[in-house]
Design a protein around this motif. Structure first.
Motif, PDB file in Angstrom:
ATOM      1  N   TYR A 115       0.845  -1.196   0.000  1.00 45.45           N
ATOM      2  CA  TYR A 115       0.000   0.000   0.000  1.00 45.45           C
ATOM      3  C   TYR A 115       0.878   1.243   0.000  1.00 45.45           C
ATOM      4  N   LEU A 116       0.810   2.000  -1.083  1.00 41.85           N
ATOM      5  CA  LEU A 116       1.575   3.233  -1.227  1.00 41.85           C
ATOM      6  C   LEU A 116       0.656   4.421  -0.970  1.00 41.85           C
ATOM      7  N   VAL A 117       1.027   5.264  -0.017  1.00 43.71           N
ATOM      8  CA  VAL A 117       0.221   6.454   0.288  1.00 43.71           C
ATOM      9  C   VAL A 117       1.039   7.694  -0.053  1.00 43.71           C
ATOM     10  N   THR A 118       0.569   8.439  -1.055  1.00 46.56           N
ATOM     11  CA  THR A 118       1.249   9.664  -1.470  1.00 46.56           C
ATOM     12  C   THR A 118       0.755  10.796  -0.574  1.00 46.56           C
ATOM     13  N   ASN A 119       1.574  11.182   0.371  1.00 50.55           N
ATOM     14  CA  ASN A 119       1.176  12.074   1.461  1.00 50.55           C
ATOM     15  C   ASN A 119       1.707  13.495   1.241  1.00 50.55           C
ATOM     16  N   ILE A 148      -7.348  20.823  12.799  1.00 52.43           N
ATOM     17  CA  ILE A 148      -7.185  20.168  14.093  1.00 52.43           C
ATOM     18  C   ILE A 148      -5.880  19.381  14.125  1.00 52.43           C
ATOM     19  N   THR A 149      -5.632  18.696  15.236  1.00 56.49           N
ATOM     20  CA  THR A 149      -4.383  17.954  15.435  1.00 56.49           C
ATOM     21  C   THR A 149      -4.094  17.001  14.274  1.00 56.49           C
ATOM     22  N   SER A 150      -2.866  17.058  13.794  1.00 61.11           N
ATOM     23  CA  SER A 150      -2.454  16.226  12.665  1.00 61.11           C
ATOM     24  C   SER A 150      -2.379  14.760  13.068  1.00 61.11           C
ATOM     25  N   LEU A 151      -2.865  13.877  12.189  1.00 64.10           N
ATOM     26  CA  LEU A 151      -2.804  12.435  12.430  1.00 64.10           C
ATOM     27  C   LEU A 151      -1.410  11.913  12.103  1.00 64.10           C
ATOM     28  N   ASN A 152      -0.915  10.998  12.918  1.00 60.18           N
ATOM     29  CA  ASN A 152       0.380  10.371  12.697  1.00 60.18           C
ATOM     30  C   ASN A 152       0.154   8.961  12.154  1.00 60.18           C
ATOM     31  N   PRO A 153       0.273   8.762  10.847  1.00 61.80           N
ATOM     32  CA  PRO A 153      -0.035   7.446  10.254  1.00 61.80           C
ATOM     33  C   PRO A 153       0.917   6.342  10.688  1.00 61.80           C
ATOM     34  N   LEU A 154       2.167   6.679  11.005  1.00 63.61           N
ATOM     35  CA  LEU A 154       3.111   5.654  11.428  1.00 63.61           C
ATOM     36  C   LEU A 154       2.714   5.073  12.784  1.00 63.61           C
ATOM     37  N   LYS A 155       2.342   5.941  13.715  1.00 63.95           N
ATOM     38  CA  LYS A 155       1.901   5.468  15.031  1.00 63.95           C
ATOM     39  C   LYS A 155       0.628   4.637  14.904  1.00 63.95           C
ATOM     40  N   LEU A 156      -0.251   5.075  14.030  1.00 64.02           N
ATOM     41  CA  LEU A 156      -1.509   4.352  13.813  1.00 64.02           C
ATOM     42  C   LEU A 156      -1.239   2.940  13.291  1.00 64.02           C
ATOM     43  N   ALA A 157      -0.329   2.837  12.328  1.00 65.37           N
ATOM     44  CA  ALA A 157       0.000   1.529  11.749  1.00 65.37           C
ATOM     45  C   ALA A 157       0.675   0.626  12.767  1.00 65.37           C
ATOM     46  N   LEU A 158       1.569   1.171  13.565  1.00 61.60           N
ATOM     47  CA  LEU A 158       2.244   0.379  14.591  1.00 61.60           C
ATOM     48  C   LEU A 158       1.246  -0.151  15.611  1.00 61.60           C
ATOM     49  N   ALA A 159       0.275   0.683  15.963  1.00 58.92           N
ATOM     50  CA  ALA A 159      -0.744   0.259  16.923  1.00 58.92           C
ATOM     51  C   ALA A 159      -1.612  -0.858  16.364  1.00 58.92           C
ATOM     52  N   PHE A 189       1.197  -7.459   4.809  1.00 60.64           N
ATOM     53  CA  PHE A 189       0.748  -6.117   4.464  1.00 60.64           C
ATOM     54  C   PHE A 189       1.885  -5.122   4.658  1.00 60.64           C
ATOM     55  N   ALA A 190       2.170  -4.358   3.623  1.00 57.64           N
ATOM     56  CA  ALA A 190       3.271  -3.400   3.660  1.00 57.64           C
ATOM     57  C   ALA A 190       2.756  -1.996   3.358  1.00 57.64           C
ATOM     58  N   LEU A 191       2.968  -1.091   4.284  1.00 59.09           N
ATOM     59  CA  LEU A 191       2.560   0.311   4.118  1.00 59.09           C
ATOM     60  C   LEU A 191       3.783   1.193   3.943  1.00 59.09           C
ATOM     61  N   ILE A 192       3.778   1.989   2.879  1.00 59.71           N
ATOM     62  CA  ILE A 192       4.819   3.010   2.697  1.00 59.71           C
ATOM     63  C   ILE A 192       4.146   4.370   2.657  1.00 59.71           C
ATOM     64  N   ASP A 193       4.435   5.195   3.640  1.00 62.78           N
ATOM     65  CA  ASP A 193       3.967   6.577   3.671  1.00 62.78           C
ATOM     66  C   ASP A 193       4.994   7.405   2.900  1.00 62.78           C
ATOM     67  N   ILE A 194       4.559   8.002   1.788  1.00 65.79           N
ATOM     68  CA  ILE A 194       5.496   8.709   0.904  1.00 65.79           C
ATOM     69  C   ILE A 194       5.275  10.212   1.008  1.00 65.79           C
ATOM     70  N   LEU A 195       6.236  10.905   1.585  1.00 66.79           N
ATOM     71  CA  LEU A 195       6.153  12.354   1.715  1.00 66.79           C
ATOM     72  C   LEU A 195       6.393  12.994   0.358  1.00 66.79           C
ATOM     73  N   GLN A 196       5.542  13.939  -0.008  1.00 64.34           N
ATOM     74  CA  GLN A 196       5.716  14.620  -1.283  1.00 64.34           C
ATOM     75  C   GLN A 196       5.229  16.059  -1.199  1.00 64.34           C
ATOM     76  N   ASN A 197       5.707  16.864  -2.086  1.00 69.80           N
ATOM     77  CA  ASN A 197       5.290  18.262  -2.119  1.00 69.80           C
ATOM     78  C   ASN A 197       4.091  18.454  -3.032  1.00 69.80           C
ATOM     79  N   CYS A 198       3.230  19.410  -2.686  1.00 67.64           N
ATOM     80  CA  CYS A 198       2.141  19.833  -3.568  1.00 67.64           C
ATOM     81  C   CYS A 198       2.403  21.293  -3.921  1.00 67.64           C
TER      82      CYS A 198
END
Length: 283
Positions: A115-119, A148-159, A189-198
């Motif tokens: 799962y690739l997430v373009t963030n 509101i408070t930003s979600l942390n996807p890495l912490k969510l996935a670890l949990a 299941f493999a998650l990659i959070d991909i930081l990118q500019n808009c």
């Protein structure tokens, strides 16, 4: 021998010039070529958004569905045909907003998909609304007093006990390609959070902003250490780690289903008579 030419598309690209998606696309192609996967061996699954347009700009089997509903379709495809390399692609809105429940379920079940997430921390396709990962206090048309408070996807996935977790950066396409290859080869299941500019709607988290902050995890870091992964998941601001954050081996969801003991669904015989009884119960 598979080459980049095998993944060329004739579809006109509509991304904004300078969008981080261009280098993400190249990283995906490089990973598939590096793994010597033919387009017919790959199935891209995506929802709605700028990032989810990526499958149209390459070649392979494609299922394009609803916003935030990528993972159920991807899981179904993988359960039906284990031979396919299934790659889900979403933006941060679809993955961490509308689709966050599906993300938690897929991580817990450990379906063998990538799962690739373009963030880019914003809803880019719908013109710049705040997304779940927007920096706290971000001013947009929908959050005039600050998000509101930003979600942390890495912490969510670890949990959720994810079995493979990584973070990449569009400004490091070669490094990102390596992460994608590792994710595809991982059994689970493999998650990659991909930081990118808009370039159009996020004037805070720019390419330069990321470039000054991201750093690659080196060989001294142990991705099998969940406590260390939790610490890395918290790093944000002056320093942002990229690389494999966490990795573990655990049973695949596919292996726990008695319905698949006879093999993937596409290999099993169809028995129309078995449906008659079910239809009778429904009727």
């Amino acid at each position: 021998m598979i080459t980049f030419k095998d993944y060329e598309s004739t579809v006109e690209n509509t991304w904004c010039p300078g969008c981080g998606n261009f280098s993400i696309l190249q990283a995906v192609k490089k990973a598939l070529v590096g793994l010597n996967l033919e387009p017919q061996q790959v199935c891209f699954v995506s929802g709605i958004g700028q990032g989810p347009k990526l499958p149209h700009y390459t070649r392979g089997n494609v299922f394009n569905g609803l916003h935030g509903r990528t993972l159920p379709a991807a899981a179904g495809i993988k359960l039906a045909n284990h031979a396919l390399t299934v790659i889900g692609i979403d933006g941060d809105g679809g993955a961490y907003g509308e689709g966050v429940g599906h993300l938690l379920a897929a991580a817990r079940r450990n379906v063998n998909i990538t799962y690739l997430v373009t963030n880019n921390q914003v809803y880019g396709l719908t013109k710049g609304q705040a997304s779940p990962t927007s920096e706290t206090g971000t001013i947009t048309k929908t959050t005039p007093f600050g998000s509101i408070t930003s979600l942390n996807p890495l912490k969510l996935a670890l949990a959720s006990d994810v079995s493979f977790l990584a973070r990449g950066f569009s400004g490091e396409p070669d490094h990102l390609a390596g992460l994608i290859m590792a994710a595809i080869k991982h059994k689970g299941f493999a998650l990659i959070d991909i930081l990118q500019n808009c370039v159009s709607f996020n004037r805070v988290n720019t390419f330069a902003w990321y470039k000054q902050r991201v750093y690659k995890l080196d060989s001294s870091y142990n991705p099998a250490d969940k406590a260390a992964a939790a610490v890395k998941a918290e790093e944000w601001g002056d320093k942002i780690p990229i690389g494999i954050i966490y990795k573990q081996e655990r049973p695949l969801y596919e292996d726990t289903l008695p319905q698949l003991k006879a093999g993937p669904l596409v290999k099993q015989p169809i028995e129309p008579t078995a449906i008659k009884g079910l239809m009778g119960e429904i009727g």
